[in-house]
Motif scaffolding. Structure first.
Motif, short mmCIF file in Angstrom:
data_model
loop_
_atom_site.label_atom_id
_atom_site.label_comp_id
_atom_site.label_asym_id
_atom_site.label_seq_id
_atom_site.Cartn_x
_atom_site.Cartn_y
_atom_site.Cartn_z
N ALA A 274 24.41 4.41 -20.17
CA ALA A 274 24.49 5.82 -20.56
C ALA A 274 24.98 5.94 -22.00
O ALA A 274 24.50 6.78 -22.77
N LEU A 275 25.93 5.08 -22.38
CA LEU A 275 26.43 5.09 -23.75
C LEU A 275 25.34 4.69 -24.73
O LEU A 275 25.17 5.30 -25.78
N THR A 276 24.58 3.67 -24.37
CA THR A 276 23.46 3.25 -25.21
C THR A 276 22.44 4.37 -25.34
O THR A 276 21.94 4.65 -26.44
N ALA A 277 22.15 5.03 -24.22
CA ALA A 277 21.17 6.12 -24.24
C ALA A 277 21.63 7.26 -25.14
O ALA A 277 20.83 7.84 -25.88
N ALA A 278 22.94 7.59 -25.08
CA ALA A 278 23.46 8.69 -25.91
C ALA A 278 23.34 8.35 -27.39
O ALA A 278 22.99 9.21 -28.21
N SER A 279 23.64 7.12 -27.75
CA SER A 279 23.55 6.71 -29.15
C SER A 279 22.10 6.67 -29.63
O SER A 279 21.79 7.10 -30.75
N LEU A 280 21.21 6.16 -28.78
CA LEU A 280 19.79 6.14 -29.14
C LEU A 280 19.24 7.55 -29.26
O LEU A 280 18.40 7.82 -30.13
N GLU A 281 19.71 8.45 -28.41
CA GLU A 281 19.26 9.85 -28.50
C GLU A 281 19.66 10.45 -29.84
O GLU A 281 18.89 11.19 -30.46
N LEU A 282 20.86 10.12 -30.30
CA LEU A 282 21.31 10.60 -31.60
C LEU A 282 20.37 10.11 -32.70
O LEU A 282 19.99 10.87 -33.60
N GLN A 283 19.96 8.85 -32.63
CA GLN A 283 19.05 8.30 -33.63
C GLN A 283 17.67 8.95 -33.55
O GLN A 283 17.05 9.25 -34.57
N VAL A 284 17.19 9.19 -32.33
CA VAL A 284 15.87 9.81 -32.15
C VAL A 284 15.87 11.24 -32.69
O VAL A 284 14.95 11.65 -33.40
N VAL A 285 16.92 12.00 -32.36
CA VAL A 285 17.02 13.37 -32.84
C VAL A 285 17.09 13.40 -34.37
O VAL A 285 16.48 14.25 -35.02
N ALA A 286 17.82 12.45 -34.95
CA ALA A 286 17.90 12.37 -36.41
C ALA A 286 16.51 12.15 -37.02
O ALA A 286 16.18 12.76 -38.05
N LYS A 287 15.73 11.31 -36.40
CA LYS A 287 14.37 11.05 -36.90
C LYS A 287 13.51 12.31 -36.77
O LYS A 287 12.72 12.64 -37.66
N GLN A 288 13.64 13.02 -35.66
CA GLN A 288 12.87 14.25 -35.46
C GLN A 288 13.23 15.29 -36.51
O GLN A 288 12.35 15.97 -37.07
N ILE A 289 14.52 15.42 -36.81
CA ILE A 289 14.95 16.39 -37.81
C ILE A 289 14.46 15.99 -39.19
O ILE A 289 14.05 16.83 -39.99
N GLN A 290 14.48 14.70 -39.47
CA GLN A 290 13.97 14.22 -40.75
C GLN A 290 12.50 14.53 -40.90
O GLN A 290 12.04 14.94 -41.98
N ASP A 291 11.71 14.37 -39.84
CA ASP A 291 10.28 14.67 -39.88
C ASP A 291 10.03 16.16 -40.10
O ASP A 291 9.09 16.53 -40.83
N ILE A 292 10.86 17.00 -39.50
CA ILE A 292 10.72 18.45 -39.68
C ILE A 292 10.94 18.82 -41.14
O ILE A 292 10.23 19.64 -41.72
N ARG A 293 11.94 18.19 -41.76
CA ARG A 293 12.25 18.49 -43.16
C ARG A 293 11.10 18.10 -44.09
O ARG A 293 10.95 18.67 -45.18
N LYS A 294 10.32 17.12 -43.71
CA LYS A 294 9.23 16.65 -44.56
C LYS A 294 8.02 17.56 -44.50
O LYS A 294 7.13 17.48 -45.35
N LYS A 295 7.98 18.46 -43.51
CA LYS A 295 6.84 19.36 -43.37
C LYS A 295 6.83 20.36 -44.53
O LYS A 295 7.88 20.85 -44.94
N PRO A 296 5.64 20.68 -45.04
CA PRO A 296 5.56 21.64 -46.16
C PRO A 296 5.92 23.05 -45.72
O PRO A 296 5.84 23.39 -44.57
#
Length: 296
Positions: A274-296
Motif C-alpha cells: 500500500a505504501l509503494t502504491a501511494a508513492s507510485l500514485e504520487l509519481q503518476v499524478v505528477a506526470k499527469q499534471i506535467q502533461d496537462i501543463r504542456k498542452k497549448p
C-alpha cells in the motif's frame, strides 16, 4: 476512510513510531520509504514553478500600492524586495523557504534510510538546520507584507510556529554525531515538518489572490472582475498550475499517512504494498499534471 482518520488522530505519535522503524539499521520498509522520498521531488518541483509565478504577481500588486510613479514617493528599506526583480519578494520568499526546508528534511531522511555515512549525514543535517533558521527569518520578514493579503497571515503564522518547533531539535549538529543522534533529531522534527506542509497548503488561497490581483486592470474588454478577457484565460492557466501543486501536496501527505499505518501494523507485506502504491500514485499524478501543463 475511517482507518485513515484513525491514523491522522494518532499523529504525531504514529509519525514517531514510523521513523523509529524506517530509520533503524535493520528495518523493513526502507525501500518503500525511499520511494516516497523520490516521489516527493515531483511535488517540490511543481511548487517551485508555482512560486516563480507568485513572485512576479506579488511584485506587481505591491508596486501598484507603493505608487512608484509618484514624484514624492518615499523609499522604505523594508520594501526593498519589491523595488527590484532580484530574488523573491517577502511573502513568496517565506513560502519558498518553507518548501526548501521540507525538501532538505526529506533528503536527510532518505540519506539516513539508505545507510549514508554519519559524516555525510552531518552535512545534510547542517544544511537542514540552516534552512530552518533561514525559513524562520523569512517568515518573520513576511509578517508586514502579509497584511496586504489578509488570507496570507494565518498560514504564515502557522508555518512560523512549525519551524520554531523544529529548530531547537536540529540546530545543534555535532561534527561526528552518531547515526542514532541524527535519527532522534529527525524523528523529533517530523510532526513540526508535517505541520509546515499543511501550512503551505493553507497558504494557496493567498497565493491565488496575489496572482488574481496582478491581472486586475482597466480596459475596454474587462469582465465583471476587472480582469481583461485575455488575462482571464491566463488566470485560468495559473489556477491550473496552483491546483496541480495542491493535488501533489495532498498526495504527499496521503503517502505519509499510509506509511504511518504501515508502521503501526508491523509493516506487513500488504501494508508495504500500500505504501509503494501511494508513492507510485504520487509519481503518476505528477506526470499527469506535467502533461496537462504542456498542452497549448
Amino acid at each position: 476512510m475511517q482507518g485513515l482518520r484513525d491514523v491522522l488522530r494518532l499523529i504525531p505519535a504514529a509519525g514517531l513510531l514510523l521513523f523509529g522503524i524506517l530509520l533503524s539499521g535493520c528495518a523493513s520498509g526502507v525501500p518503500e520509504f525511499q520511494l516516497y522520498v523520490q516521489a516527493y521531488v515531483s511535488q517540490y518541483l511543481q511548487g517551485q514553478n508555482v512560486l516563480d509565478r507568485v513572485a512576479r504577481a506579488e511584485r506587481i500588486v505591491v508596486r501598484r500600492r507603493l505608487d512608484l510613479g509618484s514624484a514624492d514617493v518615499d523609499f522604505d528599506p523594508d520594501k526593498a524586495g519589491y523595488y527590484l526583480d532580484v530574488g523573491d519578494p517577502p511573502i513568496t520568499g517565506s513560502i519558498r523557504a518553507s518548501l526548501n526546508s521540507l525538501n532538505n528534511y526529506n533528503a536527510a531522511l532518505g540519506a539516513l534510510a539508505s545507510g549514508e555515512k554519519a559524516e555525510a549525514i552531518a552535512t545534510r543535517m547542517g544544511t537542514f538546520a540552516s534552512a530552518l533558521i533561514g525559513t524562520a527569518a523569512t517568515l518573520v520578514q513576511a509578517t508586514g507584507p502579509a497584511t496586504l493579503i489578509p488570507s496570507a497571515t494565518k498560514p504564515l503564522d502557522q508555518a512560523l510556529q512549525a519551524v520554531n518547533r523544529a529548530v531547537p531539535l536540529v540546530k545543534t549538529i555535532a561534527t561526528y554525531a552518531s547515526r542514532d543522534a541524527f535519527r532522534k533529531q529527525l524523528i523529533g522534527a517530523y510532526p513540526a515538518m508535517r505541520q509546515l506542509s499543511l501550512a503551505m497548503r493553507d497558504a494557496t488561497p493567498a497565493m491565488y489572490e496575489i496572482i488574481r490581483r496582478s491581472y486586475v486592470q482597466r480596459g475596454s474588454l474587462e469582465t465583471g472582475s476587472g480582469i481583461s478577457v485575455a488575462n482571464t484565460d491566463l488566470l485560468l492557466r495559473d489556477r491550473e498550475l496552483l491546483a496541480g501543486w495542491v493535488i501533489l501536496m495532498d498526495k504527499s501527505v496521503e503517502a505519509m499517512d499510509v506509511a504511518a499505518k504501515t508502521a503501526m501494523t508491523g509493516a506487513s507485506s500488504d501494508d508495504l504494498a500500500a505504501l509503494t502504491a501511494a508513492s507510485l500514485e504520487l509519481q503518476v499524478v505528477a506526470k499527469q499534471i506535467q502533461d496537462i501543463r504542456k498542452k497549448p
